[in-house]
Design an enzyme around this catalytic site. Structure first.
Site, PDB file in Angstrom:
ATOM      1  N   GLY A  12      51.330  28.641  23.435  1.00  0.00           N
ATOM      2  CA  GLY A  12      50.502  29.718  24.084  1.00  0.00           C
ATOM      3  C   GLY A  12      50.113  31.015  23.614  1.00  0.00           C
TER       4      GLY A  12
ATOM      5  N   ILE B  63      44.382  26.154  21.358  1.00  0.00           N
ATOM      6  CA  ILE B  63      45.753  25.815  21.876  1.00  0.00           C
ATOM      7  C   ILE B  63      46.587  25.980  20.589  1.00  0.00           C
ATOM      8  CG2 ILE B  63      45.127  23.331  20.927  1.00  0.00           C
ATOM      9  CD1 ILE B  63      46.752  22.197  23.244  1.00  0.00           C
ATOM     10  N   CYS B  64      47.977  26.167  20.808  1.00  0.00           N
ATOM     11  CA  CYS B  64      48.812  26.334  19.882  1.00  0.00           C
ATOM     12  C   CYS B  64      50.059  25.553  20.104  1.00  0.00           C
ATOM     13  CB  CYS B  64      49.106  27.672  19.336  1.00  0.00           C
ATOM     14  SG  CYS B  64      49.870  28.814  20.668  1.00  0.00           S
ATOM     15  N   LYS B  65      51.093  25.907  19.638  1.00  0.00           N
ATOM     16  CA  LYS B  65      52.549  25.284  20.165  1.00  0.00           C
ATOM     17  C   LYS B  65      52.598  25.508  21.651  1.00  0.00           C
ATOM     18  CE  LYS B  65      57.202  24.545  19.154  1.00  0.00           C
ATOM     19  NZ  LYS B  65      58.097  24.881  17.994  1.00  0.00           N
TER      20      LYS B  65
ATOM     21  N   THR C 170      50.437  22.756  22.862  1.00  0.00           N
ATOM     22  CA  THR C 170      50.561  21.434  22.316  1.00  0.00           C
ATOM     23  C   THR C 170      51.903  20.758  23.011  1.00  0.00           C
ATOM     24  OG1 THR C 170      51.418  22.029  20.309  1.00  0.00           O
ATOM     25  CG2 THR C 170      49.096  21.287  20.427  1.00  0.00           C
TER      26      THR C 170
END
Length: 112
Positions: A67, A63-65, A91
């Site tokens: 995708g 997961i990141c900010k 996120t």
């Protein structure tokens, strides 16, 4: 020059991530500190090759900010024999869905 298509990266919406999933947050330290999925493991994308052995066996949910970086992590992990599924929307979507988050800073978790 002939274009080579990249294999599609498996992905899933945040609502379909299992409660006991191994979520790996690939964002930078300041982003992690501001807010992250409760129980996630923090391995910044730039450190993934060196720290991949720290990630438990089984399906991994990077997961990141939003995708993008997690899609890169998912592709890399799958190319190196791990099973990984990108978390769509990152996120940002995690927070919007009201999934549990925590922060290393004082106050409410936020997404940078």
């Amino acid at each position: 020059m002939e274009q080579v298509s990249q294999p599609e990266v498996p992905s899933t919406p945040v609502t379909a991530v299992p409660a006991d999933a191994t979520v790996v947050d690939v964002r930078e330290d300041d982003e992690w500190a501001a807010g992250h999925a409760t129980g996630a493991l923090h391995v910044p994308l730039s450190q993934l090759p060196q720290r991949a052995s720290e990630i438990p066996d089984g399906t991994i949910y990077p997961i990141c900010k939003s995708g993008g970086r997690s899609a890169q992590a998912t592709a890399w992990l799958n190319q190196h024999g791990r099973e990984a599924v990108n978390v769509e929307g990152g996120t940002t979507a995690w927070l919007q869905e009201g999934k549990p988050m925590t922060s290393e800073n004082a106050g409410e978790p936020t997404v940078l």
